[in-house]
Scaffold this motif. Structure first.
Motif, PDB file in Angstrom:
ATOM      1  N   GLY A 296      30.706  39.614  51.475  1.00  0.00           N
ATOM      2  CA  GLY A 296      30.702  40.986  50.973  1.00  0.00           C
ATOM      3  C   GLY A 296      31.358  41.142  49.618  1.00  0.00           C
ATOM      4  N   MET A 297      32.034  40.107  49.158  1.00  0.00           N
ATOM      5  CA  MET A 297      32.700  40.168  47.859  1.00  0.00           C
ATOM      6  C   MET A 297      31.841  39.615  46.722  1.00  0.00           C
ATOM      7  SD  MET A 297      36.553  38.899  48.819  1.00  0.00           S
ATOM      8  CE  MET A 297      37.513  39.625  50.157  1.00  0.00           C
ATOM      9  N   VAL A 298      30.733  38.971  47.043  1.00  0.00           N
ATOM     10  CA  VAL A 298      29.961  38.265  46.018  1.00  0.00           C
ATOM     11  C   VAL A 298      29.403  39.226  44.977  1.00  0.00           C
ATOM     12  CG1 VAL A 298      27.943  36.826  45.584  1.00  0.00           C
ATOM     13  CG2 VAL A 298      29.413  36.357  47.566  1.00  0.00           C
ATOM     14  N   ALA A 299      28.686  40.271  45.435  1.00  0.00           N
ATOM     15  CA  ALA A 299      28.076  41.219  44.501  1.00  0.00           C
ATOM     16  C   ALA A 299      29.144  41.971  43.710  1.00  0.00           C
ATOM     17  CB  ALA A 299      27.184  42.202  45.248  1.00  0.00           C
ATOM     18  N   LEU A 300      30.268  42.263  44.340  1.00  0.00           N
ATOM     19  CA  LEU A 300      31.369  42.929  43.651  1.00  0.00           C
ATOM     20  C   LEU A 300      31.868  42.079  42.489  1.00  0.00           C
ATOM     21  CD1 LEU A 300      33.624  45.010  43.313  1.00  0.00           C
ATOM     22  CD2 LEU A 300      34.814  43.926  45.232  1.00  0.00           C
ATOM     23  N   GLY A 301      32.015  40.780  42.716  1.00  0.00           N
ATOM     24  CA  GLY A 301      32.438  39.899  41.643  1.00  0.00           C
ATOM     25  C   GLY A 301      31.453  39.870  40.495  1.00  0.00           C
TER      26      GLY A 301
END
Length: 407
Positions: A296-301
């Motif tokens: 869930g953090m990939v797109a945020l990064g």
């Protein structure tokens, strides 16, 4: 009508836009004509179509559990520091990515109750807007019920939000904490956050800001403004995707008294000791409960790369131009609409709301045509314009289609 060529004005604005190159970096959408809901769910980056499968293949599939020691265990803190630096005006070690906005608001507000009641047992009030986002109100009411507290409700005009004057009328020597939105979810009102924070703190209370509609939309300076705590989601202007983990900020001066009401193993000082009693981690990591949502953090990064490249000052400058352009089109093309947002751009975030009696039916029909604004009961059309993914021509297509549907 929605597919007509852009006006000279829209074309000129797009030609002069220093952030125009970012627009094409987002997935265009199969049938999309105009996306006017970036303040609800940001569009995905084309890059994420590659980075997410790569994390699954190389890290999860290739490294398996070894990936925790190779970066996953510190990912929440590293992303938190990036959000803090790029969007919040926050020094490192004060922001972390974890769980949902709902859970983090509950944790911080419950921690505020424990901290302030421990210092002064006569404090027994929580302060919140009567028209605040439902989740925020629900949490305040439940915590008040569970801890025999009183909710002090604040009424604000429908086209505005919290002000220093309204806050001053509501807080006092019985206040534990106040919870307000930095940018109001309905009207788009951008609060005078440093002034409101000062009013609340002078009463001896703690200030908790819900920055879900502010982060990535308006420049924030939480450290400089002396903010105690803040929370925000990452699927709006941070484009982390549906259900992406939220973030929480707590000023370092509060870390020693920050008592996590949902203690979990990754929030412990020695998470792999397993047999010892819970001792909270030093710093912001003590706010963590469960295992980090790595995918869930990939797109945020990926989106933080775009924000860091553009800079919040440039993003805000385009945001003001977008909402001013949209407002001028509404006034020209939709005479039956009334503005339910601040007319002053300095007090307006990245979205605006107009009221019209045909709003519900119009929005329903527009969604079927690939024009996507947002409906807010009872008669509001919310127009959310994410600067990095939105062109002026797209805004014009959307507003013209909205005018036709409302009529």
């Amino acid at each position: 009508m929605s597919n007509r060529a852009p006006s000279v004005r829209a074309a000129e604005l797009d030609a002069a836009d220093p952030l125009a190159a970012h627009v094409d970096r987002f997935v265009p959408g199969d049938d999309l004509v105009a996306y006017l809901d970036g303040n609800s769910l940001g569009r995905p980056l084309r890059r994420t179509l590659e980075t997410l499968p790569e994390v699954v293949r190389a890290q999860w599939g290739g490294r398996l559990i070894r990936a925790w020691d190779e970066g996953w265990l510190t990912q929440a803190e590293r992303l938190g520091d990036r959000i803090g630096a790029a969007c919040l005006g926050a020094a490192s070690g004060q922001t972390i990515v974890a769980e949902s906005t709902t859970v983090l608001i509950f944790k911080l507000l419950r921690a505020a109750i424990a901290a302030r009641k421990g210092l002064d047992s006569s404090r027994d009030e929580l302060v919140v807007l009567r028209d605040e986002f439902p989740t925020d109100r629900y949490i305040v009411e439940r915590l008040a019920e569970d801890h025999a507290l009183t909710v002090r409700w604040v009424d604000a005009p429908r086209d505005a939000g919290i002000t220093p004057e309204l806050a001053a009328e509501a807080v006092g020597d019985r206040t534990i904490a106040a919870l307000f939105s930095g940018v109001a979810y309905r009207s788009g009102w951008w609060a005078d956050m440093p002034a409101v924070t000062g009013v609340v703190q002078r009463s001896g209370a703690l200030m908790l800001w819900d920055c879900s509609h502010a982060v990535g939309s308006v420049p924030l300076e939480l450290d400089a403004w002396g903010v105690d705590m803040a929370v925000g989601c990452s699927y709006k202007y941070l484009n982390g995707g549906p259900g992406a983990p939220a973030w929480a900020y707590a000023a370092s001066r509060h870390h020693a008294e920050l008592r996590n009401p949902i203690p979990g193993w990754l929030g412990a000082r020695a998470p792999f000791s397993m047999t010892e009693p819970f001792v909270p981690a030093d710093g912001i990591r003590r706010l963590v409960s469960g295992t980090h949502p790595i995918l869930g953090m990939v797109a945020l990064g990926d989106m933080l790369d775009e924000i860091e490249s553009a800079g919040m000052d440039a993003i805000r400058a385009k945001s003001v131009l977008l909402t001013e352009f949209a407002l001028s089109l509404v006034e020209e093309l939709i005479p039956g609409a009334s503005l339910a947002s601040p007319r002053d751009a300095a007090r307006r975030g990245g979205h605006l709301t107009i009221d019209h009696p045909n709003a519900a039916r119009a929005v329903e029909s527009l969604w079927a045509e690939g024009v996507i604004p947002d409906f807010r009961h009872p008669s509001g059309v919310r127009i959310g314009l994410s600067p990095l993914s939105t062109s002026f021509a797209e805004v014009e297509r959307g507003i013209r289609a909205l005018a036709y549907a409302l009529a």
